[in-house]
Design an enzyme around this catalytic site. Structure first.
Site, PDB file in Angstrom:
ATOM      1  N   HIS A  49       9.364   4.793   9.874  1.00 20.06           N
ATOM      2  CA  HIS A  49       9.692   5.285   8.543  1.00 20.06           C
ATOM      3  C   HIS A  49      10.606   6.511   8.613  1.00 20.06           C
ATOM      4  CE1 HIS A  49       6.298   2.675   7.877  1.00 20.06           C
ATOM      5  NE2 HIS A  49       6.611   2.623   6.611  1.00 20.06           N
ATOM      6  N   MET A 179      -2.220   5.992   6.054  1.00 17.75           N
ATOM      7  CA  MET A 179      -2.441   4.645   6.566  1.00 17.75           C
ATOM      8  C   MET A 179      -1.998   3.598   5.558  1.00 17.75           C
ATOM      9  SD  MET A 179      -6.555   4.158   6.228  1.00 17.75           S
ATOM     10  CE  MET A 179      -7.242   3.477   4.708  1.00 17.75           C
ATOM     11  N   TRP A 230     -11.620  -8.744   4.233  1.00 18.82           N
ATOM     12  CA  TRP A 230     -11.775  -8.878   2.782  1.00 18.82           C
ATOM     13  C   TRP A 230     -11.873  -7.532   2.076  1.00 18.82           C
ATOM     14  CZ3 TRP A 230     -14.937 -10.879   6.547  1.00 18.82           C
ATOM     15  CH2 TRP A 230     -16.128 -10.195   6.800  1.00 18.82           C
ATOM     16  N   LYS A 231     -12.364  -6.509   2.768  1.00 24.94           N
ATOM     17  CA  LYS A 231     -12.473  -5.180   2.157  1.00 24.94           C
ATOM     18  C   LYS A 231     -11.081  -4.580   1.944  1.00 24.94           C
ATOM     19  CE  LYS A 231     -17.017  -4.311   4.184  1.00 24.94           C
ATOM     20  NZ  LYS A 231     -17.848  -3.443   5.055  1.00 24.94           N
ATOM     21  N   GLY A 309      -4.285  13.465  11.670  1.00 27.10           N
ATOM     22  CA  GLY A 309      -3.198  14.440  11.693  1.00 27.10           C
ATOM     23  C   GLY A 309      -3.117  15.235  12.984  1.00 27.10           C
TER      24      GLY A 309
END
Length: 338
Positions: A49, A179, A230-231, A309
């Protein structure tokens, strides 16, 4: 086969990116801010990124998807909550501006929320978590994306990997969770592809509906694996719902109807912890949790437990000293755009 890399000094990278952005007609102030953010993201080890994303960013500029002369503007005010419209301006500029405003609202009201619509990719979401923490604020930030994960049990991508950030200021090192809701952000998957490496764990499905750690096979259909199965699928949906509802913007469904990922919706929530009048114990409470988790015996000898971090700070220090490792292919591509 691992592909070649080159180490670039931070100041050199920032200068190259600044000149590149000026070439594409950004104002000096916007070029400076974006060059700094792209370079800092790469400095912190988030090449996916940072520098790796620059060629695609320039492509979007050239095609008019990112509007160089527009930026976010306030559309509606509801006390400590505001809605802003990004006017399809650069995501870094819009996100920095909205984080600044959420911080201002938090300093005035204790808590401030800015919901942003019609914006572009903000690159590393953690950038704005660090920004809030540096200003002394707790932050909760998230964005929706184009569809790039199947809802659990489905074949086709209908949900986004919707990056989620929480930051907490701390004198001895800010805590910043950054995340994606996919096991690996797609920029990270592409980074493994550029290096010629496999993912350390399965990161998505291949064309035959099998879980795979091969970045090329995953990127072919862009079907990422949700964290927690699924969570993670449910969490992605909820974040999309909140970003869309609060900003009155585009959902992942609407973003997916476009030819390019643009017009996403984002949330910037900041809290000023000084309103609690117990600053003297806040650091102690945080250190209690960090010390307790640091102290656990690792499963594998020599491993260390990190708080969110902590490794970013270590990477930043190392790369400032030694230069930032960058794919030679990507660096040459960026230079060719000059």
């Amino acid at each position: 086969m691992t592909k070649p890399t080159v180490n670039i000094p931070f100041n050199e990278m920032q200068d190259v990116l600044y000149k590149l952005l000026l070439k594409y007609k950004f104002s000096e102030s916007k070029a400076q801010l974006m060059a700094r953010v792209f370079a800092e993201n790469t400095l912190d080890g988030v090449n996916s990124h940072g520098i790796n994303r620059v060629p695609l960013f320039i492509k979007y500029v050239k095609e008019g998807i990112i509007k160089i002369d527009t930026e976010a503007e306030k559309a509606e005010t509801f006390g400590s909550i505001e809605r802003w419209d990004g006017n399809h301006g650069p995501g870094i500029i819009n996100a920095t501006k909205c984080t600044t405003r959420a911080i201002e609202l938090a300093k005035t009201h204790g808590m401030g929320l800015v919901a942003l619509r019609n914006t572009n990719h903000w690159m590393r979401g953690g950038t704005y978590g660090w920004q809030a923490a540096n200003a002394g604020c707790i932050s909760i930030l998230f964005t929706n994306t184009k569809p790039n994960m199947p809802p659990w049990g489905g074949k086709d991508s209908r949900i986004g990997n919707n990056p989620f950030i929480i930051s907490i200021p701390r004198e001895s090192g800010h805590i910043v969770l950054d995340m994606a809701i996919s096991q690996f952000a797609f920029g990270k998957i592409n980074e493994y592809k550029l290096k010629g490496d496999k993912l350390p764990y399965p990161g998505g499905w291949d064309a035959d509906n099998n879980l795979s750690n091969d970045p090329e096979k995953i990127l072919k259909k862009e079907r990422g694996l949700p964290i927690g199965y699924w969570k993670g699928s449910a969490l992605s949906m909820i974040l999309d719902m909140l970003a869309t509802l609060l900003s009155a913007g585009n959902s992942t469904y609407k973003v997916g109807l476009k030819a390019f990922e643009t017009g996403v919706s984002q949330i910037f929530l900041c809290i000023a912890p000084e309103v609690f009048n117990d600053k003297n114990i806040q650091e102690t409470l945080l250190n209690e949790i960090i010390d307790y988790t640091h102290d656990v015996e690792p499963m594998h000898a020599g491993d260390k437990i990190y708080y969110p971090g902590e490794r970013t700070l270590q990477t930043r220090t190392k790369n400032l000293k030694n230069g930032i490792p960058v794919s030679t292919e990507i660096w040459n591509t960026v230079l060719s755009l000059m």
